[in-house]
Design a protein around this motif. Structure first.
Motif, PDB file in Angstrom:
ATOM      1  N   PHE A 101      -5.111  -0.039   2.243  1.00 42.84           N
ATOM      2  CA  PHE A 101      -3.443   0.257   2.603  1.00 42.84           C
ATOM      3  C   PHE A 101      -2.521  -1.063   2.229  1.00 42.84           C
ATOM      4  O   PHE A 101      -1.465  -0.774   2.046  1.00 42.84           O
ATOM      5  N   TYR A 102      -3.045  -2.046   2.134  1.00 47.38           N
ATOM      6  CA  TYR A 102      -2.417  -3.019   1.728  1.00 47.38           C
ATOM      7  C   TYR A 102      -1.831  -2.831   0.274  1.00 47.38           C
ATOM      8  O   TYR A 102      -0.666  -2.928  -0.282  1.00 47.38           O
ATOM      9  N   LEU A 103      -2.834  -2.316  -0.579  1.00 44.66           N
ATOM     10  CA  LEU A 103      -2.713  -2.327  -2.046  1.00 44.66           C
ATOM     11  C   LEU A 103      -1.759  -1.010  -2.194  1.00 44.66           C
ATOM     12  O   LEU A 103      -1.070  -0.646  -2.966  1.00 44.66           O
ATOM     13  N   LYS A 104      -2.055   0.023  -1.425  1.00 40.95           N
ATOM     14  CA  LYS A 104      -1.160   1.224  -1.298  1.00 40.95           C
ATOM     15  C   LYS A 104       0.108   0.979  -1.318  1.00 40.95           C
ATOM     16  O   LYS A 104       1.073   1.556  -1.870  1.00 40.95           O
ATOM     17  N   GLU A 105       0.560   0.090  -0.134  1.00 37.85           N
ATOM     18  CA  GLU A 105       1.790  -0.331   0.213  1.00 37.85           C
ATOM     19  C   GLU A 105       2.624  -0.944  -0.983  1.00 37.85           C
ATOM     20  O   GLU A 105       3.692  -0.711  -1.476  1.00 37.85           O
ATOM     21  N   ARG A 106       1.761  -1.735  -1.511  1.00 42.92           N
ATOM     22  CA  ARG A 106       2.351  -2.600  -2.690  1.00 42.92           C
ATOM     23  C   ARG A 106       2.565  -1.662  -3.792  1.00 42.92           C
ATOM     24  O   ARG A 106       3.978  -1.860  -4.716  1.00 42.92           O
ATOM     25  N   ILE A 107       1.875  -0.898  -4.241  1.00 48.03           N
ATOM     26  CA  ILE A 107       2.254   0.229  -5.113  1.00 48.03           C
ATOM     27  C   ILE A 107       3.501   1.086  -4.806  1.00 48.03           C
ATOM     28  O   ILE A 107       4.314   1.196  -5.802  1.00 48.03           O
ATOM     29  N   GLN A 108       3.313   1.568  -3.750  1.00 49.77           N
ATOM     30  CA  GLN A 108       4.386   2.256  -3.362  1.00 49.77           C
ATOM     31  C   GLN A 108       5.884   1.628  -3.247  1.00 49.77           C
ATOM     32  O   GLN A 108       6.811   1.943  -3.786  1.00 49.77           O
TER      33      GLN A 108
ATOM     34  N   LYS B 200       6.473  -1.242  -5.078  1.00 50.95           N
ATOM     35  CA  LYS B 200       6.469  -1.865  -6.330  1.00 50.95           C
ATOM     36  C   LYS B 200       6.887  -3.248  -6.132  1.00 50.95           C
ATOM     37  O   LYS B 200       7.828  -3.842  -6.686  1.00 50.95           O
ATOM     38  N   THR B 201       6.085  -3.875  -5.184  1.00 50.26           N
ATOM     39  CA  THR B 201       6.609  -5.304  -4.991  1.00 50.26           C
ATOM     40  C   THR B 201       5.210  -6.313  -5.276  1.00 50.26           C
ATOM     41  O   THR B 201       4.112  -5.817  -5.239  1.00 50.26           O
ATOM     42  N   LEU B 202       5.576  -7.488  -5.830  1.00 54.92           N
ATOM     43  CA  LEU B 202       4.573  -8.381  -6.269  1.00 54.92           C
ATOM     44  C   LEU B 202       4.605  -9.621  -5.270  1.00 54.92           C
ATOM     45  O   LEU B 202       3.709 -10.486  -5.506  1.00 54.92           O
ATOM     46  N   SER B 203       5.055  -9.489  -4.126  1.00 57.07           N
ATOM     47  CA  SER B 203       4.807 -10.680  -2.824  1.00 57.07           C
ATOM     48  C   SER B 203       3.587 -10.396  -2.418  1.00 57.07           C
ATOM     49  O   SER B 203       2.696  -9.427  -2.221  1.00 57.07           O
ATOM     50  N   ILE B 204       3.056 -11.717  -2.322  1.00 57.04           N
ATOM     51  CA  ILE B 204       1.719 -11.609  -1.684  1.00 57.04           C
ATOM     52  C   ILE B 204       1.713 -12.311  -0.330  1.00 57.04           C
ATOM     53  O   ILE B 204       2.165 -13.326  -0.173  1.00 57.04           O
ATOM     54  N   SER B 205       1.173 -11.643   0.444  1.00 59.16           N
ATOM     55  CA  SER B 205       1.136 -12.019   2.021  1.00 59.16           C
ATOM     56  C   SER B 205      -0.239 -12.704   2.376  1.00 59.16           C
ATOM     57  O   SER B 205      -1.441 -12.227   1.732  1.00 59.16           O
ATOM     58  N   PRO B 206      -0.106 -13.756   2.744  1.00 61.70           N
ATOM     59  CA  PRO B 206      -1.660 -14.541   3.101  1.00 61.70           C
ATOM     60  C   PRO B 206      -2.375 -13.651   3.935  1.00 61.70           C
ATOM     61  O   PRO B 206      -2.128 -13.032   5.084  1.00 61.70           O
ATOM     62  N   ILE B 207      -3.641 -13.637   3.781  1.00 60.66           N
ATOM     63  CA  ILE B 207      -4.998 -12.895   4.683  1.00 60.66           C
ATOM     64  C   ILE B 207      -5.579 -14.021   5.478  1.00 60.66           C
ATOM     65  O   ILE B 207      -6.383 -14.753   5.224  1.00 60.66           O
ATOM     66  N   LEU B 208      -5.043 -13.694   7.004  1.00 60.66           N
ATOM     67  CA  LEU B 208      -6.005 -14.382   7.686  1.00 60.66           C
ATOM     68  C   LEU B 208      -6.635 -13.901   8.817  1.00 60.66           C
ATOM     69  O   LEU B 208      -5.693 -13.062   9.617  1.00 60.66           O
ATOM     70  N   LEU B 209      -7.728 -13.726   8.920  1.00 64.32           N
ATOM     71  CA  LEU B 209      -8.413 -12.981   9.793  1.00 64.32           C
ATOM     72  C   LEU B 209      -9.567 -13.859  10.694  1.00 64.32           C
ATOM     73  O   LEU B 209     -10.642 -14.032  10.061  1.00 64.32           O
ATOM     74  N   SER B 210      -8.839 -14.144  11.783  1.00 66.80           N
ATOM     75  CA  SER B 210     -10.004 -15.326  12.577  1.00 66.80           C
ATOM     76  C   SER B 210     -10.031 -14.794  13.751  1.00 66.80           C
ATOM     77  O   SER B 210      -9.257 -14.737  14.740  1.00 66.80           O
TER      78      SER B 210
ATOM     79  N   SER C 264       1.364  -8.274  12.213  1.00 66.89           N
ATOM     80  CA  SER C 264       0.991  -8.941  11.020  1.00 66.89           C
ATOM     81  C   SER C 264       0.747  -7.402  10.064  1.00 66.89           C
ATOM     82  O   SER C 264      -0.043  -6.653  10.400  1.00 66.89           O
ATOM     83  N   LYS C 265       1.524  -7.278   9.035  1.00 70.71           N
ATOM     84  CA  LYS C 265       1.300  -5.932   8.371  1.00 70.71           C
ATOM     85  C   LYS C 265      -0.121  -5.708   7.821  1.00 70.71           C
ATOM     86  O   LYS C 265      -0.579  -4.634   7.956  1.00 70.71           O
ATOM     87  N   ILE C 266      -0.730  -6.758   7.229  1.00 68.66           N
ATOM     88  CA  ILE C 266      -1.990  -6.572   6.633  1.00 68.66           C
ATOM     89  C   ILE C 266      -3.100  -6.433   7.738  1.00 68.66           C
ATOM     90  O   ILE C 266      -4.152  -5.749   7.891  1.00 68.66           O
ATOM     91  N   LEU C 267      -2.882  -7.078   9.074  1.00 66.23           N
ATOM     92  CA  LEU C 267      -3.958  -7.146   9.880  1.00 66.23           C
ATOM     93  C   LEU C 267      -3.734  -5.795  10.804  1.00 66.23           C
ATOM     94  O   LEU C 267      -4.664  -5.372  11.607  1.00 66.23           O
TER      95      LEU C 267
END
Length: 376
Positions: free
Chosen positions: A176-183, A185-195, A306-309
Protein backbone atom coordinates in the motif's frame (compact mmCIF):
# COMPACT_ATOMS: atom_id res chain seq x y z
CA UNK A 1 -19.11 12.18 33.49
CA UNK A 2 -17.77 9.15 35.34
CA UNK A 3 -15.03 9.55 37.94
CA UNK A 4 -11.85 7.48 37.83
CA UNK A 5 -13.12 5.40 40.76
CA UNK A 6 -16.38 4.60 38.95
CA UNK A 7 -14.50 3.69 35.77
CA UNK A 8 -12.27 1.29 37.69
CA UNK A 9 -15.33 -0.24 39.33
CA UNK A 10 -16.98 -0.68 35.93
CA UNK A 11 -13.82 -2.27 34.49
CA UNK A 12 -13.66 -4.66 37.45
CA UNK A 13 -17.31 -5.68 37.09
CA UNK A 14 -17.11 -6.27 33.33
CA UNK A 15 -13.96 -8.39 33.35
CA UNK A 16 -14.79 -10.29 36.52
CA UNK A 17 -18.05 -11.34 34.84
CA UNK A 18 -16.20 -12.25 31.65
CA UNK A 19 -13.73 -14.26 33.72
CA UNK A 20 -16.55 -16.56 34.84
CA UNK A 21 -18.10 -17.09 31.40
CA UNK A 22 -15.14 -16.84 28.99
CA UNK A 23 -15.04 -20.40 27.67
CA UNK A 24 -13.76 -21.54 24.29
CA UNK A 25 -10.28 -20.07 23.95
CA UNK A 26 -8.91 -16.68 22.80
CA UNK A 27 -11.15 -16.29 19.74
CA UNK A 28 -14.27 -16.77 21.87
CA UNK A 29 -12.94 -14.50 24.62
CA UNK A 30 -12.26 -11.70 22.13
CA UNK A 31 -15.72 -12.18 20.61
CA UNK A 32 -17.32 -11.75 24.05
CA UNK A 33 -15.19 -8.67 24.70
CA UNK A 34 -16.25 -7.15 21.40
CA UNK A 35 -19.88 -7.45 22.45
CA UNK A 36 -19.33 -6.11 25.97
CA UNK A 37 -16.78 -3.37 25.23
CA UNK A 38 -17.63 -2.15 21.72
CA UNK A 39 -21.24 -3.04 20.95
CA UNK A 40 -22.78 -2.72 24.41
CA UNK A 41 -20.69 -0.18 26.33
CA UNK A 42 -19.03 1.70 23.44
CA UNK A 43 -15.75 2.23 25.28
CA UNK A 44 -14.01 2.47 21.90
CA UNK A 45 -14.67 2.16 18.18
CA UNK A 46 -14.60 -1.20 16.43
CA UNK A 47 -11.70 0.08 14.33
CA UNK A 48 -9.59 0.77 17.42
CA UNK A 49 -10.58 -2.57 18.93
CA UNK A 50 -9.28 -4.17 15.73
CA UNK A 51 -6.01 -2.24 16.03
CA UNK A 52 -5.55 -3.63 19.54
CA UNK A 53 -6.20 -7.19 18.31
CA UNK A 54 -3.63 -6.76 15.54
CA UNK A 55 -0.96 -5.34 17.83
CA UNK A 56 -1.62 -7.88 20.58
CA UNK A 57 -1.20 -10.82 18.20
CA UNK A 58 2.41 -9.77 17.63
CA UNK A 59 3.59 -9.90 21.26
CA UNK A 60 4.13 -12.97 23.48
CA UNK A 61 1.53 -14.05 26.00
CA UNK A 62 -2.16 -14.98 26.10
CA UNK A 63 -3.84 -12.75 23.52
CA UNK A 64 -7.29 -12.57 25.07
CA UNK A 65 -5.90 -11.78 28.53
CA UNK A 66 -3.74 -9.05 27.03
CA UNK A 67 -6.81 -7.69 25.24
CA UNK A 68 -8.57 -7.31 28.60
CA UNK A 69 -5.60 -5.28 29.79
CA UNK A 70 -5.70 -3.06 26.70
CA UNK A 71 -9.41 -2.45 27.21
CA UNK A 72 -8.89 -1.66 30.88
CA UNK A 73 -6.10 0.77 29.97
CA UNK A 74 -8.30 2.56 27.45
CA UNK A 75 -11.14 2.89 29.92
CA UNK A 76 -9.32 3.74 33.15
CA UNK A 77 -5.62 4.25 32.47
CA UNK A 78 -2.78 2.18 33.93
CA UNK A 79 -4.79 1.21 36.99
CA UNK A 80 -7.51 -0.01 34.65
CA UNK A 81 -4.96 -2.23 32.88
CA UNK A 82 -4.11 -4.06 36.10
CA UNK A 83 -7.70 -4.17 37.37
CA UNK A 84 -9.00 -5.62 34.08
CA UNK A 85 -6.27 -8.25 33.80
CA UNK A 86 -6.48 -9.37 37.42
CA UNK A 87 -10.30 -9.53 37.43
CA UNK A 88 -10.33 -11.57 34.21
CA UNK A 89 -7.72 -14.02 35.50
CA UNK A 90 -9.01 -14.29 39.08
CA UNK A 91 -12.05 -16.60 38.57
CA UNK A 92 -9.97 -19.09 36.55
CA UNK A 93 -7.21 -19.07 39.17
CA UNK A 94 -9.64 -19.75 42.03
CA UNK A 95 -11.46 -22.55 40.16
CA UNK A 96 -8.18 -24.09 38.96
CA UNK A 97 -6.65 -23.85 42.42
CA UNK A 98 -9.62 -25.67 43.93
CA UNK A 99 -9.38 -28.37 41.27
CA UNK A 100 -5.64 -28.70 41.94
CA UNK A 101 -6.33 -29.27 45.64
CA UNK A 102 -8.95 -31.93 44.86
CA UNK A 103 -6.68 -33.55 42.29
CA UNK A 104 -3.73 -33.82 44.68
CA UNK A 105 -6.03 -35.08 47.44
CA UNK A 106 -8.12 -37.59 45.44
CA UNK A 107 -6.06 -38.17 42.28
CA UNK A 108 -8.75 -37.48 39.66
CA UNK A 109 -10.63 -34.66 37.93
CA UNK A 110 -14.40 -34.04 38.20
CA UNK A 111 -16.65 -35.15 35.33
CA UNK A 112 -17.57 -32.03 33.38
CA UNK A 113 -17.83 -33.46 29.87
CA UNK A 114 -21.65 -33.13 29.58
CA UNK A 115 -21.47 -29.38 30.21
CA UNK A 116 -18.49 -28.79 27.90
CA UNK A 117 -20.31 -30.61 25.06
CA UNK A 118 -22.94 -27.86 25.14
CA UNK A 119 -20.60 -24.93 25.66
CA UNK A 120 -18.48 -25.59 22.57
CA UNK A 121 -21.30 -25.28 19.95
CA UNK A 122 -22.53 -22.12 21.70
CA UNK A 123 -19.06 -20.62 21.45
CA UNK A 124 -18.99 -21.24 17.68
CA UNK A 125 -21.97 -18.95 17.15
CA UNK A 126 -20.42 -16.21 19.31
CA UNK A 127 -17.12 -16.33 17.40
CA UNK A 128 -18.96 -16.26 14.04
CA UNK A 129 -20.88 -13.16 15.11
CA UNK A 130 -17.69 -11.33 16.10
CA UNK A 131 -15.93 -12.29 12.85
CA UNK A 132 -18.78 -10.86 10.77
CA UNK A 133 -18.78 -7.56 12.68
CA UNK A 134 -15.00 -7.17 12.74
CA UNK A 135 -14.57 -8.12 9.08
CA UNK A 136 -16.87 -5.26 8.04
CA UNK A 137 -14.34 -2.85 9.50
CA UNK A 138 -11.18 -4.75 8.60
CA UNK A 139 -11.91 -5.35 4.90
CA UNK A 140 -11.49 -1.85 3.52
CA UNK A 141 -10.48 -2.80 -0.03
CA UNK A 142 -10.33 -5.70 -2.48
CA UNK A 143 -6.59 -6.06 -1.83
CA UNK A 144 -7.17 -6.47 1.92
CA UNK A 145 -9.90 -9.04 1.21
CA UNK A 146 -7.48 -11.06 -0.95
CA UNK A 147 -4.81 -10.77 1.74
CA UNK A 148 -7.31 -12.06 4.33
CA UNK A 149 -8.16 -15.07 2.15
CA UNK A 150 -4.45 -15.88 1.74
CA UNK A 151 -3.90 -15.74 5.51
CA UNK A 152 -6.95 -17.96 6.03
CA UNK A 153 -5.58 -20.55 3.59
CA UNK A 154 -2.07 -20.66 5.06
CA UNK A 155 -3.48 -20.79 8.60
CA UNK A 156 -5.63 -23.79 7.70
CA UNK A 157 -2.53 -25.39 6.16
CA UNK A 158 -0.78 -25.14 9.51
CA UNK A 159 1.44 -22.06 9.14
CA UNK A 160 2.20 -20.44 12.49
CA UNK A 161 -0.37 -17.71 13.12
CA UNK A 162 2.16 -15.15 14.41
CA UNK A 163 4.34 -15.66 11.32
CA UNK A 164 1.27 -15.33 9.06
CA UNK A 165 0.23 -12.09 10.79
CA UNK A 166 3.70 -10.59 10.66
CA UNK A 167 4.25 -11.44 7.00
CA UNK A 168 0.79 -10.10 6.11
CA UNK A 169 1.57 -6.86 7.93
CA UNK A 170 4.92 -6.39 6.20
CA UNK A 171 3.51 -7.25 2.78
CA UNK A 172 0.50 -4.98 3.24
CA UNK A 173 2.67 -2.13 4.49
CA UNK A 174 4.99 -2.36 1.49
CA UNK A 175 2.25 -2.86 -1.08
CA UNK A 176 0.00 0.00 0.00
CA UNK A 177 2.94 2.35 0.52
CA UNK A 178 4.19 1.72 -3.03
CA UNK A 179 0.66 1.99 -4.37
CA UNK A 180 0.24 5.42 -2.78
CA UNK A 181 3.60 6.59 -4.11
CA UNK A 182 2.68 5.52 -7.63
CA UNK A 183 -0.75 7.16 -7.39
CA UNK A 184 0.63 10.37 -5.92
CA UNK A 185 3.72 10.31 -8.16
CA UNK A 186 5.87 11.37 -5.27
CA UNK A 187 9.50 10.46 -4.64
CA UNK A 188 9.49 11.44 -0.99
CA UNK A 189 10.87 8.77 1.29
CA UNK A 190 9.24 8.11 4.63
CA UNK A 191 11.31 6.45 7.32
CA UNK A 192 10.11 2.98 8.26
CA UNK A 193 10.21 2.33 11.96
CA UNK A 194 8.43 -0.66 13.40
CA UNK A 195 9.40 -1.32 16.98
CA UNK A 196 6.97 -3.59 18.78
CA UNK A 197 8.10 -3.57 22.35
CA UNK A 198 8.13 -5.80 22.43
CA UNK A 199 0.91 -37.39 41.97
CA UNK A 200 3.75 -39.65 43.42
CA UNK A 201 6.28 -38.47 40.99
CA UNK A 202 5.80 -34.77 41.64
CA UNK A 203 9.01 -33.13 42.82
CA UNK A 204 8.70 -30.35 45.38
CA UNK A 205 10.39 -27.22 44.09
CA UNK A 206 11.06 -23.90 45.77
CA UNK A 207 8.53 -21.17 45.05
CA UNK A 208 11.29 -18.98 43.58
CA UNK A 209 12.28 -21.71 41.13
CA UNK A 210 8.64 -22.21 40.13
CA UNK A 211 8.23 -18.44 39.66
CA UNK A 212 11.32 -18.10 37.47
CA UNK A 213 10.40 -21.11 35.33
CA UNK A 214 6.90 -19.80 34.59
CA UNK A 215 8.21 -16.25 34.16
CA UNK A 216 10.40 -17.54 31.33
CA UNK A 217 7.48 -19.36 29.72
CA UNK A 218 5.21 -16.29 30.01
CA UNK A 219 7.85 -14.06 28.42
CA UNK A 220 8.35 -16.16 25.28
CA UNK A 221 5.04 -18.01 24.79
CA UNK A 222 3.27 -17.56 21.48
CA UNK A 223 0.25 -19.52 20.30
CA UNK A 224 -2.41 -21.83 21.70
CA UNK A 225 -2.74 -24.23 24.60
CA UNK A 226 -1.02 -26.88 22.50
CA UNK A 227 2.08 -24.68 22.31
CA UNK A 228 1.90 -24.22 26.08
CA UNK A 229 1.82 -28.03 26.41
CA UNK A 230 5.05 -28.27 24.41
CA UNK A 231 6.77 -25.62 26.53
CA UNK A 232 5.74 -27.21 29.82
CA UNK A 233 6.59 -30.69 28.59
CA UNK A 234 10.15 -29.51 27.94
CA UNK A 235 10.38 -27.62 31.23
CA UNK A 236 8.73 -30.16 33.55
CA UNK A 237 8.41 -33.67 32.11
CA UNK A 238 11.88 -33.86 30.60
CA UNK A 239 13.36 -32.91 33.99
CA UNK A 240 11.27 -35.46 35.87
CA UNK A 241 9.36 -32.84 37.87
CA UNK A 242 5.98 -33.98 36.51
CA UNK A 243 4.73 -37.02 34.60
CA UNK A 244 3.16 -36.55 31.19
CA UNK A 245 -0.27 -37.87 32.33
CA UNK A 246 -0.21 -35.30 35.15
CA UNK A 247 0.68 -32.56 32.65
CA UNK A 248 -2.16 -33.67 30.35
CA UNK A 249 -4.58 -33.48 33.28
CA UNK A 250 -3.31 -29.98 34.07
CA UNK A 251 -3.82 -28.81 30.47
CA UNK A 252 -7.31 -30.35 30.52
CA UNK A 253 -8.17 -28.23 33.55
CA UNK A 254 -7.13 -25.10 31.67
CA UNK A 255 -9.29 -26.13 28.72
CA UNK A 256 -12.55 -26.76 30.58
CA UNK A 257 -12.36 -23.89 33.09
CA UNK A 258 -13.33 -20.35 32.06
CA UNK A 259 -10.77 -17.67 31.34
CA UNK A 260 -7.26 -18.07 29.92
CA UNK A 261 -5.79 -21.55 29.43
CA UNK A 262 -2.68 -20.26 31.17
CA UNK A 263 -4.55 -20.79 34.44
CA UNK A 264 -3.03 -24.26 33.98
CA UNK A 265 -0.02 -22.70 35.69
CA UNK A 266 -1.97 -22.42 38.95
CA UNK A 267 -2.77 -26.15 38.83
CA UNK A 268 0.84 -27.16 38.11
CA UNK A 269 2.28 -24.73 40.64
CA UNK A 270 0.13 -26.31 43.36
CA UNK A 271 1.32 -29.76 42.33
CA UNK A 272 4.96 -28.69 42.47
CA UNK A 273 5.02 -26.62 45.64
CA UNK A 274 1.58 -26.39 47.22
CA UNK A 275 -0.23 -23.09 47.71
CA UNK A 276 2.95 -20.93 47.50
CA UNK A 277 3.83 -22.68 44.25
CA UNK A 278 0.39 -21.95 42.80
CA UNK A 279 0.84 -18.24 43.57
CA UNK A 280 4.40 -18.20 42.21
CA UNK A 281 3.50 -19.99 38.95
CA UNK A 282 0.46 -17.81 38.32
CA UNK A 283 2.35 -14.60 39.00
CA UNK A 284 5.30 -15.69 36.87
CA UNK A 285 3.37 -16.67 33.75
CA UNK A 286 1.06 -13.62 33.68
CA UNK A 287 3.51 -10.90 34.80
CA UNK A 288 5.18 -10.48 31.37
CA UNK A 289 1.79 -9.83 29.75
CA UNK A 290 1.08 -6.92 32.10
CA UNK A 291 4.47 -5.42 31.27
CA UNK A 292 4.16 -5.97 27.50
CA UNK A 293 0.74 -4.30 27.36
CA UNK A 294 1.86 -1.43 29.60
CA UNK A 295 4.67 -0.69 27.14
CA UNK A 296 2.76 -1.38 23.91
CA UNK A 297 -0.59 0.33 24.50
CA UNK A 298 0.52 3.98 24.09
CA UNK A 299 2.07 3.14 20.71
CA UNK A 300 -1.12 1.75 19.11
CA UNK A 301 -2.77 5.13 18.48
CA UNK A 302 0.58 6.57 17.31
CA UNK A 303 0.90 3.80 14.75
CA UNK A 304 -2.36 5.03 13.20
CA UNK A 305 -0.83 8.50 12.80
CA UNK A 306 2.01 7.14 10.67
CA UNK A 307 0.94 6.52 7.08
CA UNK A 308 3.15 3.50 6.55
CA UNK A 309 2.42 1.93 9.95
CA UNK A 310 -1.29 2.51 9.31
CA UNK A 311 -0.97 0.23 6.28
CA UNK A 312 0.79 -2.31 8.49
CA UNK A 313 -2.07 -2.26 11.01
CA UNK A 314 -4.72 -2.54 8.28
CA UNK A 315 -3.01 -5.64 6.90
CA UNK A 316 -2.47 -7.21 10.34
CA UNK A 317 -6.09 -6.49 11.31
CA UNK A 318 -7.57 -8.27 8.31
CA UNK A 319 -5.08 -11.11 8.89
CA UNK A 320 -6.21 -11.35 12.53
CA UNK A 321 -9.84 -11.73 11.42
CA UNK A 322 -8.71 -14.43 8.95
CA UNK A 323 -6.92 -16.27 11.77
CA UNK A 324 -10.11 -16.10 13.88
CA UNK A 325 -12.01 -17.58 10.93
CA UNK A 326 -9.49 -20.43 10.59
CA UNK A 327 -9.90 -21.14 14.31
CA UNK A 328 -13.68 -21.21 13.81
CA UNK A 329 -13.36 -23.69 10.92
CA UNK A 330 -11.13 -26.05 12.93
CA UNK A 331 -13.31 -25.75 16.05
CA UNK A 332 -16.45 -26.47 14.01
CA UNK A 333 -14.94 -29.66 12.56
CA UNK A 334 -13.90 -30.81 16.03
CA UNK A 335 -17.14 -29.77 17.75
CA UNK A 336 -20.06 -30.61 15.45
CA UNK A 337 -19.95 -34.40 15.75
CA UNK A 338 -23.53 -35.59 16.37
CA UNK A 339 -27.18 -34.52 16.41
CA UNK A 340 -26.85 -32.99 19.88
CA UNK A 341 -24.07 -30.60 18.96
CA UNK A 342 -25.84 -29.73 15.68
CA UNK A 343 -29.04 -28.90 17.58
CA UNK A 344 -27.22 -26.78 20.16
CA UNK A 345 -25.26 -24.96 17.45
CA UNK A 346 -28.45 -24.11 15.51
CA UNK A 347 -30.29 -22.89 18.60
CA UNK A 348 -27.35 -20.82 19.85
CA UNK A 349 -26.82 -19.36 16.37
CA UNK A 350 -30.45 -18.21 16.39
CA UNK A 351 -30.02 -16.69 19.85
CA UNK A 352 -26.81 -14.94 18.76
CA UNK A 353 -27.98 -13.54 15.43
CA UNK A 354 -31.74 -13.33 15.95
CA UNK A 355 -32.04 -11.97 19.48
CA UNK A 356 -30.28 -9.56 21.82
CA UNK A 357 -29.53 -12.15 24.51
CA UNK A 358 -26.15 -11.64 26.18
CA UNK A 359 -23.35 -14.02 25.21
CA UNK A 360 -23.10 -14.97 28.90
CA UNK A 361 -26.65 -16.38 28.81
CA UNK A 362 -25.95 -18.15 25.51
CA UNK A 363 -22.98 -19.91 27.10
CA UNK A 364 -25.13 -20.91 30.10
CA UNK A 365 -27.97 -22.16 27.87
CA UNK A 366 -25.54 -24.21 25.76
CA UNK A 367 -24.01 -25.75 28.88
CA UNK A 368 -27.39 -26.80 30.31
CA UNK A 369 -28.56 -28.16 26.94
CA UNK A 370 -25.37 -30.21 26.65
CA UNK A 371 -26.07 -31.81 30.02
CA UNK A 372 -29.79 -32.45 29.31
CA UNK A 373 -29.32 -33.82 25.80
CA UNK A 374 -26.63 -36.22 26.96
CA UNK A 375 -29.29 -37.87 29.16
CA UNK A 376 -31.10 -39.07 26.04
Amino acid sequence: MQTQKNKLKEVAQVFFKLGFFAFGGPAAHIAMMEEEIVAKRKWMTRNYFLDMIGATNLIPGPNSTEMTMHCGYERAGRKGLFVAGICFIFPAIIITGLLAYLYVKYGELPEVKPFIIGIKPAVLAIIASAIIKLSKKAIKSTELAVLGVLVLVVSLLGVNEVLALLLAGIFGMGYFYLKERIQNKTLSISPILLSLVVSETVVKLSSLKVFLMFLKVGAILYGSGYVLFAYLDAELVSRGWLTRPELIDAIAVGQFTPGPVLSTSTFIGYQLSGFPGAIAATTGIFLPSFLFVLILNPFISRMRQSKILRHFLDAVNVAAVAVMLSVLVVMTIDTIVDWRTILIAILCSYLTFGTKISTMWIIAIGSVLGYLLLLF
